[in-house]
Scaffold this motif. Sequence first.
Motif, mmCIF file in Angstrom:
data_model
loop_
_atom_site.group_PDB
_atom_site.id
_atom_site.type_symbol
_atom_site.label_atom_id
_atom_site.label_comp_id
_atom_site.label_asym_id
_atom_site.label_seq_id
_atom_site.Cartn_x
_atom_site.Cartn_y
_atom_site.Cartn_z
ATOM 1 N N TYR A 162 61.374 80.369 -0.607
ATOM 2 C CA TYR A 162 61.535 80.052 0.818
ATOM 3 C C TYR A 162 61.620 81.289 1.706
ATOM 4 N N PHE A 163 61.591 82.464 1.090
ATOM 5 C CA PHE A 163 61.534 83.683 1.900
ATOM 6 C C PHE A 163 60.086 84.073 2.211
ATOM 7 N N THR A 164 59.295 84.208 1.142
ATOM 8 C CA THR A 164 57.980 84.828 1.337
ATOM 9 C C THR A 164 56.809 83.851 1.274
ATOM 10 N N PHE B 71 57.878 79.864 4.129
ATOM 11 C CA PHE B 71 58.797 80.467 5.099
ATOM 12 C C PHE B 71 58.831 79.738 6.439
ATOM 13 N N GLY B 72 58.084 78.638 6.556
ATOM 14 C CA GLY B 72 57.930 77.982 7.858
ATOM 15 C C GLY B 72 59.240 77.494 8.467
ATOM 16 N N ASN B 73 59.193 77.248 9.765
ATOM 17 C CA ASN B 73 60.334 76.721 10.517
ATOM 18 C C ASN B 73 60.330 75.200 10.368
ATOM 19 N N SER C 280 61.367 72.872 11.916
ATOM 20 C CA SER C 280 61.150 72.064 13.118
ATOM 21 C C SER C 280 59.681 71.981 13.520
ATOM 22 N N SER C 281 58.823 72.770 12.900
ATOM 23 C CA SER C 281 57.412 72.763 13.276
ATOM 24 C C SER C 281 56.734 71.492 12.780
ATOM 25 N N VAL C 282 55.613 71.119 13.447
ATOM 26 C CA VAL C 282 54.988 69.837 13.092
ATOM 27 C C VAL C 282 54.017 69.926 11.914
ATOM 28 N N TYR C 283 53.494 71.131 11.637
ATOM 29 C CA TYR C 283 52.455 71.210 10.613
ATOM 30 C C TYR C 283 53.004 71.036 9.198
ATOM 31 N N GLU C 284 52.076 70.633 8.338
ATOM 32 C CA GLU C 284 52.359 70.359 6.939
ATOM 33 C C GLU C 284 53.106 71.508 6.245
ATOM 34 N N PHE C 285 52.645 72.730 6.507
ATOM 35 C CA PHE C 285 53.208 73.910 5.850
ATOM 36 C C PHE C 285 54.729 73.987 6.058
ATOM 37 N N GLN D 39 68.158 71.031 16.287
ATOM 38 C CA GLN D 39 68.368 70.975 14.834
ATOM 39 C C GLN D 39 69.641 70.203 14.465
ATOM 40 N N THR E 69 67.702 77.899 14.255
ATOM 41 C CA THR E 69 66.729 77.743 13.180
ATOM 42 C C THR E 69 67.458 77.600 11.848
ATOM 43 N N THR F 241 58.846 81.370 13.529
ATOM 44 C CA THR F 241 59.532 82.149 12.507
ATOM 45 C C THR F 241 58.484 82.981 11.791
ATOM 46 N N ARG G 97 57.281 85.311 8.135
ATOM 47 C CA ARG G 97 57.417 85.485 6.692
ATOM 48 C C ARG G 97 58.409 86.611 6.432
ATOM 49 N N THR G 98 59.364 86.373 5.555
ATOM 50 C CA THR G 98 60.249 87.467 5.167
ATOM 51 C C THR G 98 59.444 88.449 4.322
ATOM 52 N N LYS H 108 66.286 84.162 7.533
ATOM 53 C CA LYS H 108 66.864 83.193 8.470
ATOM 54 C C LYS H 108 68.381 83.172 8.324
ATOM 55 N N ASP I 269 46.230 71.601 12.196
ATOM 56 C CA ASP I 269 46.921 71.563 10.898
ATOM 57 C C ASP I 269 45.984 71.041 9.816
#
Lengths: 392, 392, 145
Positions: free
Chosen positions: A26-28, A31-33, A35-40, A230, A238, B12, B14-15, B208, B314
Motif C-alpha cells: 500500500y506504499f508503492t 498507493f491510491g487515495n 476517496s477517488s472514484v477510479y478502480e485503482f 472520510q 486522507t 495522493t 506513490r510513496t 499517508k 478509468d
Amino acid sequence: MEKKIYLDNAATTRTRPEVVDAMLPYFTEKFGNPSSVYEFASQNKKAVDEARGTIAKALGADITEVYFTGGGTEADNWAIKATAEAYKAKGNHIITTKIEHHAVLHTCEYLEKNGYEVTYLDVDEYGIVKLDQLEKAIKPTTILITIMFANNEIGTIQPIKEIGEIAKRNKILFHTDAVQAFAQVDINVNDMGIDMLSASAHKLNGPKGIGFLYIKKGVKIRSLIHGGAQERQRRAGTENVPGVVGFGKAVEIAMATMEDRAKKEIELRDYLIKRVLAEVPYTRLNGDRVKRLPNNANFSFQFIEGESLLIMLDMNHICASSGSACTSGSLDPSHVLLAIGLPHEIAHGSLRLTLSEDNTVEEIDYTVEKIKEIVDKLRKMSPLYEDFTRKR
Amino acid sequence: MEKKIYLDNAATTRTRPEVVDAMLPYFTEKFGNPSSVYEFASQNKKAVDEARGTIAKALGADITEVYFTGGGTEADNWAIKATAEAYKAKGNHIITTKIEHHAVLHTCEYLEKNGYEVTYLDVDEYGIVKLDQLEKAIKPTTILITIMFANNEIGTIQPIKEIGEIAKRNKILFHTDAVQAFAQVDINVNDMGIDMLSASAHKLNGPKGIGFLYIKKGVKIRSLIHGGAQERQRRAGTENVPGVVGFGKAVEIAMATMEDRAKKEIELRDYLIKRVLAEVPYTRLNGDRVKRLPNNANFSFQFIEGESLLIMLDMNHICASSGSACTSGSLDPSHVLLAIGLPHEIAHGSLRLTLSEDNTVEEIDYTVEKIKEIVDKLRKMSPLYEDFTRKR
Amino acid sequence: MYTEKVMDHFSNPRNVGEIENASGVGTVGNAKCGDIMRMYLDIDETGVIQDVKFKTFGCGAAVATSSMATELVKGKTVEEALKITNKSVMEALDGLPPVKVHCSLLAEEAIHAALWDYAEKNNIKIEGLEKPKSDIHEEEETIEY
Ligand SMILES: Cc1ncc(COP(=O)(O)O)c(C=O)c1O
Ligand SMILES: Cc1ncc(COP(=O)(O)O)c(C=O)c1O
Ligand code: FES
Ligand code: FES
C-alpha cells in the motif's frame, strides 16, 4: 548477555513482520487515495473496510461503528471533547478516575477550564474503581463516564461490565480507554454496555500513528478533526491506508493468538513476580494480583529512585519503565501510584516490566539477577536506607 | 495500453521506494517509544529530530518550530482552532478565502457555530485573492488570516509574501495551508511572513497519516490533542516514528530534486494544456496560466459531466479527478470552480490532471487522445450539446 | 540523554559512603522531585577538607552531580568549597539536560548544609554562608510560547 531484553511492551511493541508485509503493497503499488472514484483506488477502500471489519468483529461491533484515528490519544480526545460538545444541552458533568492516562486526564482538565465539571474517582489500594462511589458521583447533569479498561502502569483491569450497567441504568454515555486492553483480554462492547472505546495499533504489534474510536450507533457525537468526508464524515483527512491495513492484520493475529499468548505471559509474569518478591527485600507488587493484564508487573523497591534503576538496567541491556513513557518528561511520581496510596518516596522507586510472548525464562532470570544487584547497589548509596538501617 | 496512467498526484502520490526503505527499520528493529529513557529508544528520538531538522531547513525555520501531526487536515484544524481559542481575548474574527480546502473551510464553519465571525474572501477569475479586499476585511477583532499557499483543484499560487506583509503590518497571525505547495515550490517562512504552515507527507511521495504544523516561535497556541508530553507538550500521542522518518526522507529527496522536477513537470503540463485546448473544442483552462503549481492542469469541457468522464477515463486506465478527491462524496460542483465564476453546468464538466515527474510524453499523448474520444462521445449523448448545436 | 561524563560518574560514583564522626553532615531534599542528598565532610584544623562522602536517593543526574561535587570539594578549603556552585558542577559534567538542572542544586545545597553543620558544631561563623533550607526550590522553568 549482549542482546537487548525488551520488557516495555506497555510503552510500545515491535511491529510484527507479517504486519509490515501486509502494509508494504500500500506504499508503492496500491498507493491510491481511497476517496477517488477510479478502480485503482477502490481496492484501497476495500482494504480499509476489510481492516475495519476485522476490528469490528474483535469488539462484537458493527463495521459502521469503527472510526480510524491518528492514535489512541486522538481517540480519547475525540470521545471526550465531542461528547462534551454534543450533549452540553443535557449537562456539563463528566466522571472519570484518578488513574486514567494523560490522554484522558489532560483532556478533562482542558474541559474544566471551559466550563465543565469533572469528578475524578478514587480507586482502592489495588487500583480498582469503587462502584458505590461511582453511583454516588452521578448527578442529573452527568453526560459521560470515562473509565479506562486496564491501567497502563499497574495493569489493573476495571469491572467494565458493572460500570456499563451503572451507566446504562442512569442513561449516561460510557467511554472506555482500552488502549492497553484491546486484543489482550476479552471485550464485547454490547455485553459490556460500552458506548465508545479507544484503541491504538502500536500497543498490539501494529504500526504507530493509527488508532480507532468505536462509536455505538445512536451516539450523536460529531467530528474532532473537520474537513473532507472520510470516515462517514466524522473524521476528516486522507486515510492512512498502510496504517489501517497493518492495524487490521495486527488485530487479526492478536485475536487468533490471544488465549495462548495470555497463558504464556501469565506464567512468565507470575514467575517474575514470585522471584522478585521473594528475593528482593522491602519490595511490593503494585496493582491487583488477579485482575491485571497478563503481561504487566509493577514493583516498588523501597529506598531507591526509579530513574537510576532504569539507567542501570539499561546499561545491562534491559528496557523497562518507571511509570508511563509519556510522562517521563515529568518529575512528579506517577499519579497512578499516588492514587493507590503509595507515599511519594515509595512511588519514586517503582519499576514497570511489561512482557511479550517473545520473552523467555532465561531473560526473566537474568533480569531478576540484575534487579537484585542494582537495587542492592542503589540502596548502599541511599540516605533513606541508611536512616532505615540505623533506626533498626 | 494496459498499464495504468496515474494523473492524480494532487489526491495522493506513490510513496518512494527509498522512503519505504528508510521507514522499514523503525517497524521491526528500532521500534522503541522515543519517550523512553533507555538507549534503545533514544535512537528513535534522534531519528525523529533528524527528520524535524530536514523539514525545518526546507522551510527556513528553526527545528523547534516544527510539530508533527497525523496529517494535513489535523494541522489545519489545529492552527485555526487553537488560534481562535488562544487569542479570543483579542477578537473573534478570522479571514479566509472561498477556495480553501474543506479542512480549512469546515473548521471555519465549525467556529462560526461557536461564536466566531469568518470572512470568506472572493478570488478573481484565476483564483487569486484580491489584496485590497483582504486589507478592507481586516477589523480590530481580526485574529487570524488563513489563506492557502496553492490550491488543490486549480493549482493557483497565492501572493503569499504580500499577504504575509499585510498580516504583519496589521499585527495579525498568518496561517497558510501549504499541503499542495510544500516541497513543490520555494517557501521561506521568514521571508514570507508566515506564522503557521500546514503540510502533509503523502502529497510529496511520503507516507499517508503524517503531517506537520510549523508554528513560529512566540505564537501562543496550545494543543488540539491533549495527553502526553510529546512534541514539546503541544501534540500528545506516541510519535509515529516510521511515518516521521519517511516524511523526512521524502522531504530530503523532494527538496534536492525540486528544481529539475518542476522544470520537467512544467514542460509536460504545458504540452498537455496546449494540446487539449487546441484539440478539444469548447474547453477552458481553469486557474492562472503562470502562477500555478508545476504539475496541475484543470480543464472544463462544456456540455459534459465530470463523473462520466472520470469513469470512462478509468476504463482506459487513466486515473484522474474532478475536483478534490475528498469531496467526491458530494454531488455539488466544486466550490473552487464556482468561486472563480464558472456557472454550475460548466463547473460540473471539469477535469483535474496532476502530473508527476514519472509521467511520459507518450502517456500524455495517449491521455489527450482518450479525452478527445470520450468528450466527443459524451457530448453526443448530451442534451445540452444538442441544444447548443441546434441554436447555432 | 546524559553526557559521557555524567554516565561515568553515575555508573562509578566516587566517594559513596559515610564518615564516622564527620566534621559536618548535611542532608537536603529537593521539593521539586522529592530526591534527597546527604554529604559528609571531614575537615582538619586548618580548614581543609580532607575527606568527603555522600549518599543520594535520586535520579541519574542527582547521583552524578553528587559524585562530581565530592571530587570538587576534596582538598579545598572551606572558603573555596563555598564557591562551588551548581553551575560549576554542571560544567564539570559537560552539562545536564534542561529538565535536570534542578538536580544539580541538590549538590550545591548539600555542601552548604554540611558546612553549616560544621560551623555550628565548632561554633564558628563562615563568611558568606547562610543557613541552608532543608527543602530547596528553584525558579520555575517557564516554557515561553
Ligand atoms: C491507557 C492508554 N491510553 C492512551 C494512550 C495513548 O495512545 P497513543 O500513544 O497511541 O496515542 C496510551 C499509550 O500511550 C495508554 O497506555
Ligand atoms: C490544500 C489541502 N489541504 C489539506 C489537505 C488535507 O490533507 P490530509 O488529507 O493529508 O489530511 C489536502 C489534501 O487532501 C489539500 O490538498
Ligand atoms: S444524476 Fe447522478 S449525481 Fe446527479
Ligand atoms: S530529578 Fe530530582 S534530583 Fe534529578
